[in-house]
Scaffold this active site. Structure first.
Site, PDB file in Angstrom:
ATOM      1  N   PRO A 239       0.759  -1.155  -0.011  1.00  0.00           N
ATOM      2  CG  PRO A 239      -1.111  -1.593   1.417  1.00  0.00           C
ATOM      3  CD  PRO A 239       0.421  -1.906   0.869  1.00  0.00           C
ATOM      4  CD  GLU A 240       2.603   2.855  -4.400  1.00  0.00           C
ATOM      5  OE1 GLU A 240       1.962   4.472  -4.897  1.00  0.00           O
ATOM      6  OE2 GLU A 240       2.257   1.988  -5.168  1.00  0.00           O
TER       7      GLU A 240
ATOM      8  NE  ARG B  39       9.750  -2.706  -6.849  1.00  0.00           N
ATOM      9  CZ  ARG B  39       9.062  -1.528  -5.626  1.00  0.00           C
ATOM     10  NH1 ARG B  39       9.770  -0.596  -5.706  1.00  0.00           N
ATOM     11  NH2 ARG B  39       7.543  -1.251  -5.628  1.00  0.00           N
TER      12      ARG B  39
ATOM     13  CE  LYS C 204       5.615   3.720   0.589  1.00  0.00           C
ATOM     14  NZ  LYS C 204       5.655   2.804  -0.669  1.00  0.00           N
TER      15      LYS C 204
END
Length: 335
Positions: free
Chosen positions: A2-3, A272, A59
């Protein structure tokens, strides 16, 4: 993972659901998820505290408690914060529980157990300390600028990144520079700004800096308004988000670019997966030696996953959804 928008959504839900509630007792069910203090001290220190606020830094979820303490939660990859009535079937993935005086529980659920909790003091400057000592150093001192802060203007962005060596996307992901941006929103912001992920900050024009800052702020704002993107295991206390239905490039390999129709491409940048439009985001000179292209193959998107009871689902789709729920420890919906 989650960002910023997903964590912000969790914080806003918690502000509405539990601020003002009193904690009867707290229990840590897996001590490796607890950074500080030890489980016994945690249980003693948190009992009887009232939740007086909910906020976010980077975060991290921060629940402010009365008498100068704060509970910090980092969801990492599979963490979930749930607010439920007490009781119910046992869940082996619940790593911590806070029993509230009104008969509800706050549960920290984490299938892969990478998430972190910390119970710490609040310093005089309002920042969480690194321990229960309010004079200790700030726990989150290594995090960078908040991109939704009004002070995060084009000049601030250029000061942060303009003199840095390296490529644009890895710099956007560096939490020491800008807090809260992860893989999803870096890809989306770069597409909106028409910038290739391998662009060099030193070569950006003033107009490109303005476009990048605008893209970052707007995509994060849109995602917060949509309650985040419910991809993988993310959900908020008050339900899933819908931003996954509005993503332009992320996980859309091979689909037409919404702007020009060119097939979205997936490359690897710094380990990534990175999604871009090769026409809208032209590669800088030498990019081919830096990025590794990945074959155009679109796997199943999480937006395509169905609830077992979804209208129009086939028997096979319902069965697959039930199997996913069972693997995730749920009782019906896809985990």
């Amino acid at each position: 993972m989650p960002e910023l928008p997903e964590v912000e959504t969790v914080v806003r839900d918690l502000a509405r659901l539990v601020v003002g509630a009193r904690i009867l007792r707290g229990a840590i069910h897996r001590e490796r998820n607890l950074s500080t203090p030890d489980a016994a001290t945690f249980a003693t220190a948190i009992a009887g505290r009232r939740i007086v606020g909910a906020r976010r830094r980077a975060k991290w979820i921060i629940l402010d408690l009365d008498r100068g303490l704060a509970l910090l939660i980092h969801l990492r990859m599979t963490g979930q914060v749930l607010v439920l009535r007490a009781g119910g079937a046992p869940d082996p993935y619940v790593r911590a529980t806070l029993e509230l005086a009104d008969g509800r529980e706050i549960r920290f659920r984490d299938v892969r157990a990478f998430g972190r909790l910390a119970l710490v003091a609040v310093r005089e400057d309002g920042a969480p300390a690194a321990s229960l000592d309010p004079h200790d150093r700030p726990l989150l001192e290594g995090h960078g600028a908040e991109p939704l802060d009004p002070a995060f203007d084009t000049a601030a962005l250029r000061r942060l990144l303009g003199a840095r060596r390296g490529r644009l996307k890895p710099l956007l992901l560096d939490q020491r520079l800008i807090a809260g941006i992860g893989n999803i929103y870096a890809d989306e912001a770069l597409w909106r700004a028409r910038l290739h992920p391998l662009s060099s900050p030193a070569r950006l024009s003033p107009a490109q800096w303005r476009a990048l800052r605008t893209a970052i702020v707007r995509v994060l704002g849109d995602a917060v308004a949509s309650r985040g993107a419910s991809i993988d295991d993310y959900t908020a206390p008050d339900g899933d988000g819908s931003m996954q239905e509005h993503l332009n490039v992320y996980q859309r390999t091979g689909e037409p670019c919404p702007r020009c129709g060119t097939a979205i491409r997936r490359i690897v940048v710094g380990g990534r997966g990175t999604h871009l439009c090769p026409r809208c985001q032209p590669a800088p000179r030498g990019a081919g030696r830096t990025a590794r292209a990945v074959s155009v193959r679109r796997g199943p998107r999480w937006a395509d996953r169905l609830h077992p009871d979804a209208a129009g689902a086939t028997a096979a789709e319902r069965a697959a959804a039930r199997r996913r729920a069972a693997r995730g420890g749920g009782s019906g919906a896809a985990a």
